[in-house]
Design a protein around this motif. Structure first.
Motif, PDB file in Angstrom:
ATOM      1  N   GLY A  61       3.061   7.390  10.547  1.00  0.00           N
ATOM      2  CA  GLY A  61       3.857   8.779   9.763  1.00  0.00           C
ATOM      3  C   GLY A  61       4.591   9.164   7.954  1.00  0.00           C
ATOM      4  O   GLY A  61       4.361   9.942   8.111  1.00  0.00           O
ATOM      5  N   LEU A  62       5.206   7.994   8.241  1.00  0.00           N
ATOM      6  CA  LEU A  62       5.625   7.781   6.446  1.00  0.00           C
ATOM      7  C   LEU A  62       4.625   7.453   5.122  1.00  0.00           C
ATOM      8  O   LEU A  62       4.370   8.281   4.459  1.00  0.00           O
ATOM      9  N   ALA A  63       3.287   6.797   6.063  1.00  0.00           N
ATOM     10  CA  ALA A  63       2.382   7.130   4.812  1.00  0.00           C
ATOM     11  C   ALA A  63       1.619   7.915   5.352  1.00  0.00           C
ATOM     12  O   ALA A  63       1.058   8.507   3.909  1.00  0.00           O
ATOM     13  N   GLN A  64       1.025   9.263   5.970  1.00  0.00           N
ATOM     14  CA  GLN A  64       0.887  10.241   6.393  1.00  0.00           C
ATOM     15  C   GLN A  64       1.354  11.375   5.518  1.00  0.00           C
ATOM     16  O   GLN A  64       0.782  11.984   4.750  1.00  0.00           O
ATOM     17  N   SER A  65       2.662  11.147   5.095  1.00  0.00           N
ATOM     18  CA  SER A  65       3.468  12.376   4.630  1.00  0.00           C
ATOM     19  C   SER A  65       3.713  11.799   3.123  1.00  0.00           C
ATOM     20  O   SER A  65       3.988  12.200   2.356  1.00  0.00           O
ATOM     21  N   LEU A  66       3.294  10.883   2.232  1.00  0.00           N
ATOM     22  CA  LEU A  66       3.105  11.091   1.400  1.00  0.00           C
ATOM     23  C   LEU A  66       2.335  11.589   0.545  1.00  0.00           C
ATOM     24  O   LEU A  66       1.927  12.697  -0.281  1.00  0.00           O
TER      25      LEU A  66
ATOM     26  N   ASP B 177      -8.240  14.130  -7.688  1.00  0.00           N
ATOM     27  CA  ASP B 177      -8.925  11.970  -8.185  1.00  0.00           C
ATOM     28  C   ASP B 177      -7.547  10.796  -7.429  1.00  0.00           C
ATOM     29  O   ASP B 177      -7.536  10.334  -6.805  1.00  0.00           O
ATOM     30  N   ALA B 178      -6.732  11.206  -8.803  1.00  0.00           N
ATOM     31  CA  ALA B 178      -5.593  11.004  -8.341  1.00  0.00           C
ATOM     32  C   ALA B 178      -4.686  10.765  -6.840  1.00  0.00           C
ATOM     33  O   ALA B 178      -4.582   9.830  -6.167  1.00  0.00           O
ATOM     34  N   ARG B 179      -4.970  12.272  -6.522  1.00  0.00           N
ATOM     35  CA  ARG B 179      -4.650  12.244  -4.848  1.00  0.00           C
ATOM     36  C   ARG B 179      -5.147  11.483  -3.784  1.00  0.00           C
ATOM     37  O   ARG B 179      -4.878  10.869  -2.819  1.00  0.00           O
ATOM     38  N   GLU B 180      -6.810  11.461  -3.950  1.00  0.00           N
ATOM     39  CA  GLU B 180      -7.352  10.663  -3.241  1.00  0.00           C
ATOM     40  C   GLU B 180      -7.413   9.050  -3.869  1.00  0.00           C
ATOM     41  O   GLU B 180      -7.583   8.286  -2.285  1.00  0.00           O
TER      42      GLU B 180
ATOM     43  N   ALA C 148      -2.925   5.228   1.858  1.00  0.00           N
ATOM     44  CA  ALA C 148      -2.155   5.436   2.514  1.00  0.00           C
ATOM     45  C   ALA C 148      -3.179   4.674   3.348  1.00  0.00           C
ATOM     46  O   ALA C 148      -2.740   4.357   4.734  1.00  0.00           O
ATOM     47  N   LEU C 149      -4.220   5.023   3.859  1.00  0.00           N
ATOM     48  CA  LEU C 149      -5.510   4.585   5.214  1.00  0.00           C
ATOM     49  C   LEU C 149      -5.220   2.858   5.055  1.00  0.00           C
ATOM     50  O   LEU C 149      -4.884   2.488   6.026  1.00  0.00           O
TER      51      LEU C 149
ATOM     52  N   ALA D  39       0.721  -1.189   0.296  1.00  0.00           N
ATOM     53  CA  ALA D  39       0.018  -0.314  -0.244  1.00  0.00           C
ATOM     54  C   ALA D  39       1.071   1.685  -0.264  1.00  0.00           C
ATOM     55  O   ALA D  39       1.177   2.140  -0.684  1.00  0.00           O
ATOM     56  N   LEU D  40       2.416   1.072   1.134  1.00  0.00           N
ATOM     57  CA  LEU D  40       2.631   2.635   0.729  1.00  0.00           C
ATOM     58  C   LEU D  40       3.479   2.269  -0.509  1.00  0.00           C
ATOM     59  O   LEU D  40       3.259   3.349  -0.774  1.00  0.00           O
ATOM     60  N   GLY D  41       3.861   1.814  -1.186  1.00  0.00           N
ATOM     61  CA  GLY D  41       4.504   1.867  -2.700  1.00  0.00           C
ATOM     62  C   GLY D  41       3.707   2.112  -3.654  1.00  0.00           C
ATOM     63  O   GLY D  41       4.432   2.956  -4.753  1.00  0.00           O
ATOM     64  N   THR D  42       2.706   1.358  -3.632  1.00  0.00           N
ATOM     65  CA  THR D  42       1.176   2.289  -4.518  1.00  0.00           C
ATOM     66  C   THR D  42       1.332   3.096  -4.178  1.00  0.00           C
ATOM     67  O   THR D  42       1.043   3.761  -5.343  1.00  0.00           O
ATOM     68  N   ALA D  43       0.816   3.697  -2.887  1.00  0.00           N
ATOM     69  CA  ALA D  43       0.625   5.560  -3.128  1.00  0.00           C
ATOM     70  C   ALA D  43       1.671   5.834  -3.267  1.00  0.00           C
ATOM     71  O   ALA D  43       1.755   6.987  -3.777  1.00  0.00           O
ATOM     72  N   PHE D  44       3.277   5.830  -2.839  1.00  0.00           N
ATOM     73  CA  PHE D  44       4.514   6.295  -3.218  1.00  0.00           C
ATOM     74  C   PHE D  44       4.265   6.906  -4.726  1.00  0.00           C
ATOM     75  O   PHE D  44       4.341   7.754  -5.216  1.00  0.00           O
TER      76      PHE D  44
END
Length: 354
Positions: free
Chosen positions: A344-349, A314-317, A323-324, A234-239
């Motif tokens: 915090g890393l997940a939030q930071s993205l 939309d992409a940010r959503e 991230a969630l 999930a982190l990598g996808t959001a990144f």
């Protein structure tokens, strides 16, 4: 898609492990602060990682060492090895092999960068000339092969067949993702599902493996290992989604690359996919032509469309939802400072600017 951005606020629900409270993540929260705090926890581990990298990059062939050092010291965040070390800390183990494995992860990533830049004909990365621009395509590809093979030598030193199998599978999936992306170049009909398949193979897979490897070293339960892998994916996808957003919304100086590079290369990323769903037929035709023909003569106009249509939001959503998902996976982790740093890393993205 739901809107995550309203009145200048990014509403990231920040869930605590022991309660249902949340707070909105505003633009005043900076990704730099979260990343610095996380790296501060593993400063000694990162120093040990640097020593392993310096030792293992050595070669009797001068050009190999020169190019390998050039790319490995080019200012990258080293998020993937840092993730392995942070998850190791969160799980409370100090297996000395973690530094070697972290270096393996970084070498795999480095090799993909060397090959990617040749395939994409990139000239700038992280604010300076790419290795292929400085040393030529042939040298970059061959040194990328060297870095890959050195990573596999180091895997053997770890002495764990399951870990070796995971890393072998990971590099295979990454290679498949690269080929998928190549096949999708200049295809304006690419769906969101197809896009996600590419980035989960090409980018998120190594994040997932980094977190999973930490659980393997710890001999964690199957459930905890799965939670680690879920967090990493999930982190990598959001990144990667945010990386694609910044290609149209960032600052070239901060990013260290040219804005609109994805469009120049014929890559259809999520911000453009979302924009095509929003604009009128004439505007969609203009974007489609640019993707299919590689025509960037209207790039400023297209970037303006992407920025003003709602496609970036939309992409940010979509990144917000990933991230969630990463934060939810942390429910299975022990409560400690390292787990807080992972949160915090997940939030930071969502406030990332470079």
């Amino acid at each position: 898609m739901l809107r995550a951005i309203a009145s200048g606020v990014l509403h990231l629900c920040f869930y605590n492990q022991r309660s249902a409270f949340y707070r909105p993540l505003t633009l005043s929260d900076t990704s730099t602060d979260h990343t610095a705090a996380a790296l501060g926890l593993i400063a000694q581990d990162m120093a040990a990682l640097d020593r392993v990298i310096a030792e293992r990059l050595s070669s009797d062939v001068p050009l190999v060492s020169q190019i390998a050092q050039y790319i490995i010291t080019s200012g990258g965040k080293r998020l993937r090895p840092a993730l392995l070390l942070l998850v190791s800390g969160a799980l409370g183990h100090q297996d000395p092999r973690r530094h070697l494995l972290a270096a393996v992860v970084e070498f795999i990533h480095t090799a993909t960068l060397l090959h990617d830049d040749v395939v994409d004909e990139s000239t700038m990365r992280r604010g300076r000339a790419t290795a292929n621009e400085s040393f030529g395509n042939a040298a970059s590809v061959l040194v990328g092969d060297f870095v890959y093979s050195r990573a596999f030598q180091m895997m053997v030193d770890v002495g764990d067949m399951r870990i070796m199998s995971t890393l072998a599978d990971t590099t295979n999936v990454i290679a498949e993702g690269e080929v998928l992306q190549l096949m999708n170049m200049h295809d304006a009909s690419l769906s969101e599902a197809d896009y996600l398949r590419v980035i989960r193979s090409k980018t998120a897979q190594l994040f997932e493996a980094s977190a999973r490897l930490a659980a393997m070293l710890n001999r964690s339960s199957a459930a905890l290992e799965t939670a680690c892998a879920t967090y990493g994916q999930a982190l990598g996808t959001a990144f990667q989604i945010i990386d694609d957003v910044l290609d149209y919304a960032g600052n070239a100086k901060d990013l260290g690359k040219n804005l609109g590079d994805d469009l120049r290369e014929g890559k259809l990323t999520l911000p453009v996919i979302c924009t095509l769903q929003r604009v009128n037929p004439d505007e969609a035709a203009l974007i489609t032509k640019a993707i299919e023909d590689g025509d960037v003569s209207e790039l400023p106009r297209i970037v303006a469309m992407i920025q003003n249509s709602g496609g970036l939001q939309d992409a940010r959503e979509a990144a917000h939802q990933e991230a969630l998902r990463a934060i939810a996976a942390l429910e299975a982790f022990p409560a400690n400072a390292h787990t807080d740093a992972l949160r915090g890393l997940a939030q930071s993205l969502l406030t990332r600017r470079n």
